[in-house]
Design a protein around this motif. Sequence first.
Motif, PDB file in Angstrom:
ATOM      1  N   ASN A   1      72.602  64.557  76.427  1.00 23.05           N
ATOM      2  CA  ASN A   1      73.922  64.410  77.065  1.00 23.05           C
ATOM      3  C   ASN A   1      75.043  64.180  76.054  1.00 23.05           C
ATOM      4  O   ASN A   1      76.193  63.955  76.445  1.00 23.05           O
TER       5      ASN A   1
ATOM      6  N   CYS B   1      67.575  73.271  80.246  1.00 24.10           N
ATOM      7  CA  CYS B   1      68.867  73.491  79.567  1.00 24.10           C
ATOM      8  C   CYS B   1      68.719  73.755  78.071  1.00 24.10           C
ATOM      9  O   CYS B   1      69.484  74.509  77.486  1.00 24.10           O
TER      10      CYS B   1
ATOM     11  N   ILE C   1      72.557  65.453  82.411  1.00 28.67           N
ATOM     12  CA  ILE C   1      71.128  65.781  82.461  1.00 28.67           C
ATOM     13  C   ILE C   1      70.374  64.481  82.715  1.00 28.67           C
ATOM     14  O   ILE C   1      70.458  63.545  81.918  1.00 28.67           O
TER      15      ILE C   1
ATOM     16  N   LEU D   1      67.243  61.755  76.558  1.00 28.61           N
ATOM     17  CA  LEU D   1      68.291  62.145  77.512  1.00 28.61           C
ATOM     18  C   LEU D   1      69.693  61.823  76.970  1.00 28.61           C
ATOM     19  O   LEU D   1      70.641  62.557  77.210  1.00 28.61           O
TER      20      LEU D   1
ATOM     21  N   HIS E   1      64.846  68.800  83.537  1.00 32.30           N
ATOM     22  CA  HIS E   1      66.156  69.432  83.499  1.00 32.30           C
ATOM     23  C   HIS E   1      66.578  69.705  82.044  1.00 32.30           C
ATOM     24  O   HIS E   1      67.121  70.760  81.721  1.00 32.30           O
ATOM     25  N   ALA E   2      66.280  68.736  81.159  1.00 30.63           N
ATOM     26  CA  ALA E   2      66.627  68.900  79.738  1.00 30.63           C
ATOM     27  C   ALA E   2      65.893  70.091  79.138  1.00 30.63           C
ATOM     28  O   ALA E   2      66.461  70.863  78.357  1.00 30.63           O
TER      29      ALA E   2
END
Length: 294
Positions: A63, A82, A73, A59, A78-79
């Motif tokens: 980010n 994206c 994120i 993460l 979510h990562a």
Amino acid sequence: MVDENNQELFNKLVAGLKDLMPLPTTVTAIIKLTKDPNSDLKEIVYNLEKDQAMVSRVLKLANSSYYGFSRQIKTISHAVVCLGYNTIKNMALTVSTYPMFKKGIVSYALEKGAIFKHSYAVAVGARIIANKAGHPNPEEVYVMGLLHDVGKLVLDEQAKDKFINVIRLFSKGSITFLEAEEQVLGFNHGEIGSKVAEKWNLSDEIVETIRFHHHPSDASPNNKSVHMVHLSDVIVEMMGIGLGYDGLSYELNEASFEILGLKNSCMEELMVKIMDEMQDEANGAIFSDEDSSK
Ligand SMILES: [Fe+2]
Ligand SMILES: [Fe+2]
């Protein structure tokens, strides 16, 4: 080509790679999932979430300012949305191999952390070149940059006793460091490094790029990544990042510029971009919280 007389040493080193360079099972599972077109990629999230330390490092990478997302994120799901599964796989590989690169490499006179700094700079540079030259997957080229010298770790662990002869031969000044490795060991660090990538089940493109990073013209003509990593490696050496005995002893393959559609004059611009990205605070923070005792 591995010298016949030294085939035995090469085979011995290859046989020992599984124990010498183990990847976390989470990462092995993720590599397998991304390689199989029939696999359920949701399992990547499931696998990664089993390892919370890795989740937090992935993460941090997601980010970092390189990706430039305006919202933070916070989860692996979510990562993945994206950045995609492949990028997440490469991030997991990046954070899990970091501890291997942190130590000193006595055989090459690389002090603690120098090989990581060098490899990280080459990875950043290779990704910049990949973006510039229109590679479809710059993240994959980043991983190739990160792992290009992994063979040095193997040689330092397993062939230290032979290395004095490599240094002796090289210091006579008539041949390159790579040639000295080949004459003494029968193979070079690229060849043994490519076997690590093979053991880890990485793509053929990664395996070949590691193998030929000092002789990119020997790779298959459709492999442009090898020229990207080669060029980045030479630039990073010129910048003096993580140099050992072998520093500045490798030749630049001039053809790489033309193959990548770049001008020779772009080197300076690439150096500035590499420095900028390396100084990025977010990038530094990604690795700074690691356990330094490993
Ligand atoms: Fe190398
Ligand atoms: Fe290198």
